[in-house]
Motif scaffolding. Structure first.
Motif, mmCIF file in Angstrom:
data_model
loop_
_atom_site.group_PDB
_atom_site.id
_atom_site.type_symbol
_atom_site.label_atom_id
_atom_site.label_comp_id
_atom_site.label_asym_id
_atom_site.label_seq_id
_atom_site.Cartn_x
_atom_site.Cartn_y
_atom_site.Cartn_z
ATOM 1 N N GLN A 1 44.062 -7.159 78.385
ATOM 2 C CA GLN A 1 43.772 -6.039 77.490
ATOM 3 C C GLN A 1 42.583 -6.360 76.585
ATOM 4 O OE1 GLN A 1 45.420 -3.812 73.519
ATOM 5 N NE2 GLN A 1 46.948 -4.906 74.733
ATOM 6 N N THR A 2 42.550 -7.574 76.062
ATOM 7 C CA THR A 2 41.458 -7.982 75.185
ATOM 8 C C THR A 2 40.125 -7.924 75.913
ATOM 9 O OG1 THR A 2 42.932 -9.411 73.917
ATOM 10 C CG2 THR A 2 40.575 -9.872 73.766
ATOM 11 N N GLN A 3 40.096 -8.450 77.120
ATOM 12 C CA GLN A 3 38.859 -8.438 77.907
ATOM 13 C C GLN A 3 38.415 -7.011 78.213
ATOM 14 O OE1 GLN A 3 40.204 -10.863 81.198
ATOM 15 N NE2 GLN A 3 39.409 -12.733 80.299
ATOM 16 N N GLN A 4 39.378 -6.150 78.551
ATOM 17 C CA GLN A 4 39.062 -4.761 78.879
ATOM 18 C C GLN A 4 38.540 -4.027 77.645
ATOM 19 O OE1 GLN A 4 39.736 -3.955 82.191
ATOM 20 N NE2 GLN A 4 38.504 -2.107 81.930
ATOM 21 N N SER A 5 39.142 -4.298 76.481
ATOM 22 C CA SER A 5 38.721 -3.651 75.250
ATOM 23 C C SER A 5 37.286 -4.025 74.893
ATOM 24 C CB SER A 5 39.666 -4.045 74.105
ATOM 25 O OG SER A 5 39.253 -3.484 72.888
ATOM 26 N N VAL A 6 36.948 -5.296 75.026
ATOM 27 C CA VAL A 6 35.585 -5.743 74.737
ATOM 28 C C VAL A 6 34.595 -5.082 75.693
ATOM 29 C CG1 VAL A 6 34.033 -7.730 74.761
ATOM 30 C CG2 VAL A 6 36.303 -7.941 73.739
ATOM 31 N N ALA A 7 34.931 -5.055 76.982
ATOM 32 C CA ALA A 7 34.046 -4.435 77.971
ATOM 33 C C ALA A 7 33.877 -2.944 77.699
ATOM 34 C CB ALA A 7 34.604 -4.657 79.376
ATOM 35 N N CYS A 8 34.977 -2.281 77.311
ATOM 36 C CA CYS A 8 34.936 -0.846 77.037
ATOM 37 C C CYS A 8 34.029 -0.542 75.848
ATOM 38 C CB CYS A 8 36.359 -0.345 76.760
ATOM 39 S SG CYS A 8 36.466 1.430 76.442
ATOM 40 N N ASN A 9 34.172 -1.290 74.776
ATOM 41 C CA ASN A 9 33.387 -1.036 73.572
ATOM 42 C C ASN A 9 31.901 -1.305 73.774
ATOM 43 O OD1 ASN A 9 35.645 -0.227 72.189
ATOM 44 N ND2 ASN A 9 35.893 -2.128 71.048
ATOM 45 N N VAL A 10 31.577 -2.144 74.732
ATOM 46 C CA VAL A 10 30.169 -2.436 75.025
ATOM 47 C C VAL A 10 29.568 -1.390 75.965
ATOM 48 C CG1 VAL A 10 28.643 -4.071 76.210
ATOM 49 C CG2 VAL A 10 30.347 -4.917 74.609
ATOM 50 N N SER A 11 30.389 -0.892 76.907
ATOM 51 C CA SER A 11 29.839 -0.136 78.031
ATOM 52 C C SER A 11 30.041 1.370 77.985
ATOM 53 C CB SER A 11 30.447 -0.671 79.346
ATOM 54 O OG SER A 11 30.210 -2.055 79.484
ATOM 55 N N HIS A 12 31.045 1.859 77.281
ATOM 56 C CA HIS A 12 31.419 3.262 77.410
ATOM 57 C C HIS A 12 31.093 4.080 76.165
ATOM 58 C CE1 HIS A 12 34.454 1.745 80.597
ATOM 59 N NE2 HIS A 12 33.304 2.068 81.158
ATOM 60 N N PRO A 13 30.838 5.380 76.348
ATOM 61 C CA PRO A 13 30.486 6.233 75.210
ATOM 62 C C PRO A 13 31.657 6.419 74.249
ATOM 63 C CG PRO A 13 30.792 7.553 77.194
ATOM 64 C CD PRO A 13 30.821 6.114 77.627
ATOM 65 N N VAL A 14 31.330 6.887 73.047
ATOM 66 C CA VAL A 14 32.338 7.033 71.999
ATOM 67 C C VAL A 14 33.471 7.953 72.436
ATOM 68 C CG1 VAL A 14 32.747 7.828 69.629
ATOM 69 C CG2 VAL A 14 30.666 6.568 70.177
ATOM 70 N N GLU A 15 33.157 9.068 73.133
ATOM 71 C CA GLU A 15 34.193 10.007 73.569
ATOM 72 C C GLU A 15 35.253 9.310 74.419
ATOM 73 O OE1 GLU A 15 30.409 12.429 73.056
ATOM 74 O OE2 GLU A 15 30.972 10.458 73.855
ATOM 75 N N ALA A 16 34.795 8.485 75.363
ATOM 76 C CA ALA A 16 35.717 7.788 76.261
ATOM 77 C C ALA A 16 36.528 6.741 75.521
ATOM 78 C CB ALA A 16 34.935 7.145 77.406
ATOM 79 N N ARG A 17 35.878 6.014 74.614
ATOM 80 C CA ARG A 17 36.566 4.960 73.871
ATOM 81 C C ARG A 17 37.616 5.532 72.934
ATOM 82 N NH1 ARG A 17 30.992 2.400 71.994
ATOM 83 N NH2 ARG A 17 32.214 1.261 70.439
ATOM 84 N N LEU A 18 37.273 6.620 72.249
ATOM 85 C CA LEU A 18 38.231 7.254 71.351
ATOM 86 C C LEU A 18 39.414 7.806 72.130
ATOM 87 C CD1 LEU A 18 38.988 8.181 68.501
ATOM 88 C CD2 LEU A 18 37.661 10.271 68.908
ATOM 89 N N SER A 19 39.147 8.421 73.271
ATOM 90 C CA SER A 19 40.224 8.962 74.105
ATOM 91 C C SER A 19 41.139 7.853 74.594
ATOM 92 C CB SER A 19 39.634 9.716 75.304
ATOM 93 O OG SER A 19 38.830 10.794 74.887
ATOM 94 N N ARG A 20 40.551 6.765 75.042
ATOM 95 C CA ARG A 20 41.339 5.615 75.513
ATOM 96 C C ARG A 20 42.251 5.086 74.423
ATOM 97 N NH1 ARG A 20 40.361 0.388 73.336
ATOM 98 N NH2 ARG A 20 38.132 0.670 73.680
ATOM 99 N N TRP A 21 41.708 4.940 73.206
ATOM 100 C CA TRP A 21 42.507 4.375 72.119
ATOM 101 C C TRP A 21 43.636 5.322 71.716
ATOM 102 C CZ3 TRP A 21 44.739 4.349 67.430
ATOM 103 C CH2 TRP A 21 45.044 3.102 66.878
ATOM 104 N N LEU A 22 43.351 6.617 71.632
ATOM 105 C CA LEU A 22 44.383 7.582 71.236
ATOM 106 C C LEU A 22 45.495 7.672 72.281
ATOM 107 C CD1 LEU A 22 42.198 10.439 69.715
ATOM 108 C CD2 LEU A 22 43.768 8.926 68.481
ATOM 109 N N LEU A 23 45.139 7.588 73.546
ATOM 110 C CA LEU A 23 46.157 7.613 74.606
ATOM 111 C C LEU A 23 47.053 6.378 74.518
ATOM 112 C CD1 LEU A 23 43.985 8.905 77.572
ATOM 113 C CD2 LEU A 23 45.918 10.117 76.540
ATOM 114 N N ARG A 24 46.448 5.236 74.275
ATOM 115 C CA ARG A 24 47.229 4.004 74.103
ATOM 116 C C ARG A 24 48.148 4.125 72.890
ATOM 117 N NH1 ARG A 24 49.827 -0.632 75.473
ATOM 118 N NH2 ARG A 24 49.343 -2.390 74.139
ATOM 119 N N ALA A 25 47.633 4.674 71.793
ATOM 120 C CA ALA A 25 48.444 4.858 70.591
ATOM 121 C C ALA A 25 49.607 5.801 70.862
ATOM 122 C CB ALA A 25 47.574 5.401 69.453
ATOM 123 N N ARG A 26 49.350 6.869 71.596
ATOM 124 C CA ARG A 26 50.421 7.809 71.948
ATOM 125 C C ARG A 26 51.508 7.116 72.757
ATOM 126 N NH1 ARG A 26 51.622 10.393 76.692
ATOM 127 N NH2 ARG A 26 52.814 12.341 76.534
#
Length: 236
Positions: free
Chosen positions: A134-159
């Motif tokens: 999860q840590t590795q994926q989170s770092v890769a996501c924050n470097v590579s993906h746009p804000v819309e995708a990152r925010l959606s990913r985090w909110l889905l995980r929180a849900r």
């Protein structure tokens, strides 16, 4: 003898009944209050937390004063396990982002329980592998993906962790979780609200279109969810 009640934490739920019965007298249930620090980076681990609900963020503090989230932990995880087992300090602060409750046991009791139980050690090892992934994926996501995708990913995980579409989160906190400025989250959240995906007010966000949020998320959400499913089974 009646069966020991199983706390909502998924690691405790996955333990064999006999193992949980031995561990149960050592567990204490505590409230996880918002913004509380459960453990500090660089300090010895005194207590092990197994959340029942809510969200705990593992945060790394940088020299310029910024903090970056490296992992999101909830009812599918445990806080401080690897550090306690190996007698090492945590590498990140553990901060409560969404309040809830947790089972807690002292680090020395945790080590003794792990020494006694092969099943417990196996579950911990499997979880730690999933946490690293999860840590590795989170770092890769924050470097590579746009804000819309990152925010959606985090909110889905929180849900998934909270079991609710209503989340007590500020835009400022969300910005910190995904490593962007607050105005970037504000712009995206406004667009999501206009599209009927979210509804938000100060300190509160509600997911109103889960399918729309999933379509906006990157593959990192599904990847992290699959890692979790590998160690304790899927949960929807």
């Amino acid at each position: 003898m009646s069966a020991v009640p199983r706390p909502p934490n998924r690691l405790l739920q996955a333990l064999p009944a006999a193992e949980l019965e031995q561990l149960h007298p050592l567990l204490e249930t505590v409230e996880l209050t918002k913004e509380a620090t459960l453990a500090n980076a660089g300090a010895p681990v005194q207590r092990i937390y197994l959340p029942h609900g809510g969200i705990v963020s593992m945060m790394v503090n940088l020299s310029d004063g910024q903090s970056v989230e490296i992992a999101t932990i909830g009812r599918d995880g445990i806080i401080g396990a690897s550090a306690a087992l190996h007698g090492r300090p945590l590498l990140a602060d553990a901060i409560v982002v969404v309040p809830g409750t947790a089972s807690v046991l002292r680090a020395e009791d945790f080590r003794e329980a792990a020494d006694r139980s092969a099943a417990f050690r196996t579950l911990i090892a499997l979880y730690e592998q999933a946490l690293i992934a999860q840590t590795q994926q989170s770092v890769a996501c924050n470097v590579s993906h746009p804000v819309e995708a990152r925010l959606s990913r985090w909110l889905l995980r929180a849900r998934d962790l909270c079991g609710s579409e209503a989340l007590p989160l500020t835009q400022e906190m969300l910005a910190q979780m995904i490593g962007v400025r607050r105005n970037a989250v504000s712009i995206v959240a406004h667009g999501f609200q206009q599209a009927g995906i979210l509804r938000y007010s100060r300190g509160h966000i509600e997911i109103t279109d889960i399918d729309g949020l999933r379509k906006s998320a990157c593959e990192c959400y599904g990847t992290v969810k699959a890692y979790a499913a590998q160690w304790v089974g899927s949960e929807d």
